[in-house]
Design a protein around this motif. Structure first.
Motif, PDB file in Angstrom:
ATOM      1  N   PRO A  74      52.871  53.888  44.062  1.00  0.00           N
ATOM      2  CA  PRO A  74      52.219  53.175  45.166  1.00  0.00           C
ATOM      3  C   PRO A  74      52.321  53.897  46.505  1.00  0.00           C
ATOM      4  O   PRO A  74      51.370  53.874  47.302  1.00  0.00           O
ATOM      5  CB  PRO A  74      52.947  51.828  45.198  1.00  0.00           C
ATOM      6  N   LEU A  75      53.449  54.538  46.776  1.00  0.00           N
ATOM      7  CA  LEU A  75      53.581  55.254  48.048  1.00  0.00           C
ATOM      8  C   LEU A  75      52.679  56.484  48.086  1.00  0.00           C
ATOM      9  O   LEU A  75      52.180  56.869  49.155  1.00  0.00           O
ATOM     10  CB  LEU A  75      55.041  55.647  48.280  1.00  0.00           C
ATOM     11  N   PRO A 129      45.373  52.667  49.193  1.00  0.00           N
ATOM     12  CA  PRO A 129      46.203  51.491  48.874  1.00  0.00           C
ATOM     13  C   PRO A 129      45.418  50.395  48.166  1.00  0.00           C
ATOM     14  O   PRO A 129      45.988  49.595  47.423  1.00  0.00           O
ATOM     15  CB  PRO A 129      46.693  51.024  50.247  1.00  0.00           C
ATOM     16  N   GLU A 130      44.095  50.365  48.390  1.00  0.00           N
ATOM     17  CA  GLU A 130      43.278  49.323  47.760  1.00  0.00           C
ATOM     18  C   GLU A 130      43.286  49.434  46.237  1.00  0.00           C
ATOM     19  O   GLU A 130      43.063  48.442  45.530  1.00  0.00           O
ATOM     20  CB  GLU A 130      41.841  49.385  48.285  1.00  0.00           C
ATOM     21  N   LYS A 131      43.566  50.633  45.714  1.00  0.00           N
ATOM     22  CA  LYS A 131      43.630  50.800  44.261  1.00  0.00           C
ATOM     23  C   LYS A 131      44.740  49.939  43.680  1.00  0.00           C
ATOM     24  O   LYS A 131      44.572  49.330  42.619  1.00  0.00           O
ATOM     25  CB  LYS A 131      43.856  52.272  43.903  1.00  0.00           C
ATOM     26  N   VAL A 132      45.874  49.883  44.383  1.00  0.00           N
ATOM     27  CA  VAL A 132      46.988  49.058  43.914  1.00  0.00           C
ATOM     28  C   VAL A 132      46.590  47.587  43.919  1.00  0.00           C
ATOM     29  O   VAL A 132      46.743  46.872  42.920  1.00  0.00           O
ATOM     30  CB  VAL A 132      48.240  49.268  44.791  1.00  0.00           C
ATOM     31  N   ALA A 149      45.422  43.054  40.919  1.00  0.00           N
ATOM     32  CA  ALA A 149      44.771  41.739  40.940  1.00  0.00           C
ATOM     33  C   ALA A 149      43.894  41.539  39.709  1.00  0.00           C
ATOM     34  O   ALA A 149      43.900  40.463  39.095  1.00  0.00           O
ATOM     35  CB  ALA A 149      43.951  41.583  42.217  1.00  0.00           C
ATOM     36  N   ASP A 150      43.147  42.566  39.329  1.00  0.00           N
ATOM     37  CA  ASP A 150      42.278  42.440  38.156  1.00  0.00           C
ATOM     38  C   ASP A 150      43.096  42.235  36.882  1.00  0.00           C
ATOM     39  O   ASP A 150      42.730  41.434  36.016  1.00  0.00           O
ATOM     40  CB  ASP A 150      41.392  43.679  38.017  1.00  0.00           C
ATOM     41  N   LEU A 158      51.683  45.506  49.048  1.00  0.00           N
ATOM     42  CA  LEU A 158      50.481  45.609  48.221  1.00  0.00           C
ATOM     43  C   LEU A 158      50.574  44.679  47.011  1.00  0.00           C
ATOM     44  O   LEU A 158      49.573  44.085  46.595  1.00  0.00           O
ATOM     45  CB  LEU A 158      50.275  47.055  47.764  1.00  0.00           C
ATOM     46  N   GLU A 159      51.773  44.557  46.442  1.00  0.00           N
ATOM     47  CA  GLU A 159      51.967  43.610  45.339  1.00  0.00           C
ATOM     48  C   GLU A 159      51.686  42.186  45.806  1.00  0.00           C
ATOM     49  O   GLU A 159      51.031  41.400  45.110  1.00  0.00           O
ATOM     50  CB  GLU A 159      53.395  43.711  44.797  1.00  0.00           C
TER      51      GLU A 159
END
Length: 271
Positions: free
Chosen positions: A86-87, A95-98, A103-104, A167-168
């Motif tokens: 993630p970092l 960061p949107e990928k995380v 979420a998906d 992000l989580e």
């Protein structure tokens, strides 16, 4: 005690007596079974929850007679969908990928099991496991016994990792608020102290994730302090899940990744 004229339905197969005439319901269950659907199972006094690993199996296992998913480890979402540290994604501008992929993946499971509840455990990779993610070597320490190191709750509020944990939280918020999957609840792993529980739940509140009737926060009991100070941890969580492997390891003072002592540890767990 049965009264004259009282109607009951006897499920001789499962040894259960129900009030009222449920013949029509039982017949429809039988017809569904003959068409290949799930067989009828008698209700149990204790809620039976399922552990789920691979999110791709959610639809398949959602037909099982369970009351929900008691543990969905977030690590499986990382290894199934994301693969990057993630970092590293934050530093490279993605960061949107995380958020989106977490979420998906969470939503796939939540939809499959709905309206029954599911419990997502926040990430609990050890430093060696995080280092194996793409870009991870730059951000992870080399810990000789990483089961006892930088993991679980201690990462979430650490200045070196806090942005990744946010992000989580954003992914959980997206599932609950944007996707409207309110059956999602969360679990915090490896909480060493009451102060850590306080810090993590405050981070959750800052992300607009508040405990309430439709959002439960649980804690994984893996450390003796969780048991000794349970009355204090109760302030921050709605319930507990027993992590027997780590709990046995820390009660006995054995590193379960150390082959020299792991055998004696496993004997205790199996006993």
């Amino acid at each position: 005690m049965l009264q004259d004229g009282e109607q009951v339905t006897v499920d001789a197969k499962n040894g259960v007596v129900y009030q009222g005439d449920l013949a029509e319901q039982f017949n429809s269950e039988k017809e569904s079974t003959e068409r290949g659907y799930v067989e009828y199972y008698a209700p149990t006094a204790t809620r039976v929850m399922m552990n789920l690993g691979d999110p791709e199996l959610a639809d398949k296992y959602a037909t099982l007679p369970v009351d929900g998913i008691g543990l969905m480890r977030e690590e499986f979402l990382w290894t199934t969908y994301i693969h990057d540290h993630p970092l590293y994604l934050i530093e490279t501008g993605h960061p949107e990928k995380v958020v989106d992929m977490l979420a998906d993946g969470i939503a796939k499971v939540a939809r499959a099991i709905a309206p029954r509840p599911m419990v997502l455990r926040f990430s609990d990779f050890k430093s060696g496991e995080y280092r194996n993610l793409t870009g991870g070597d730059k951000y992870e320490p080399h810990e000789p016994a990483d089961l006892l190191g930088w993991r679980g709750a201690s990462r979430y509020y650490d200045p070196k990792y806090i942005e990744a944990f946010k992000l989580e939280l954003a992914a959980v918020k997206k599932v609950r608020q944007e996707f409207q999957l309110k059956n999602l609840n969360v679990m915090i792993p490896f909480v060493r102290t009451v102060a850590e529980a306080d810090k993590v739940t405050k981070l959750m509140a800052a992300a607009d994730l508040h405990r309430g009737p439709d959002f439960k926060v649980y804690m994984m009991v893996e450390i003796p302090s969780n048991i000794i100070l349970a009355d204090q941890f109760n302030k921050y969580v709605d319930g507990y899940s027993i992590g027997s492997n780590d709990l046995a390891m820390l009660i006995l003072g054995c590193d379960r990744n150390n082959d020299t002592v792991a055998t004696s540890l496993m004997n205790v767990i199996l006993w």
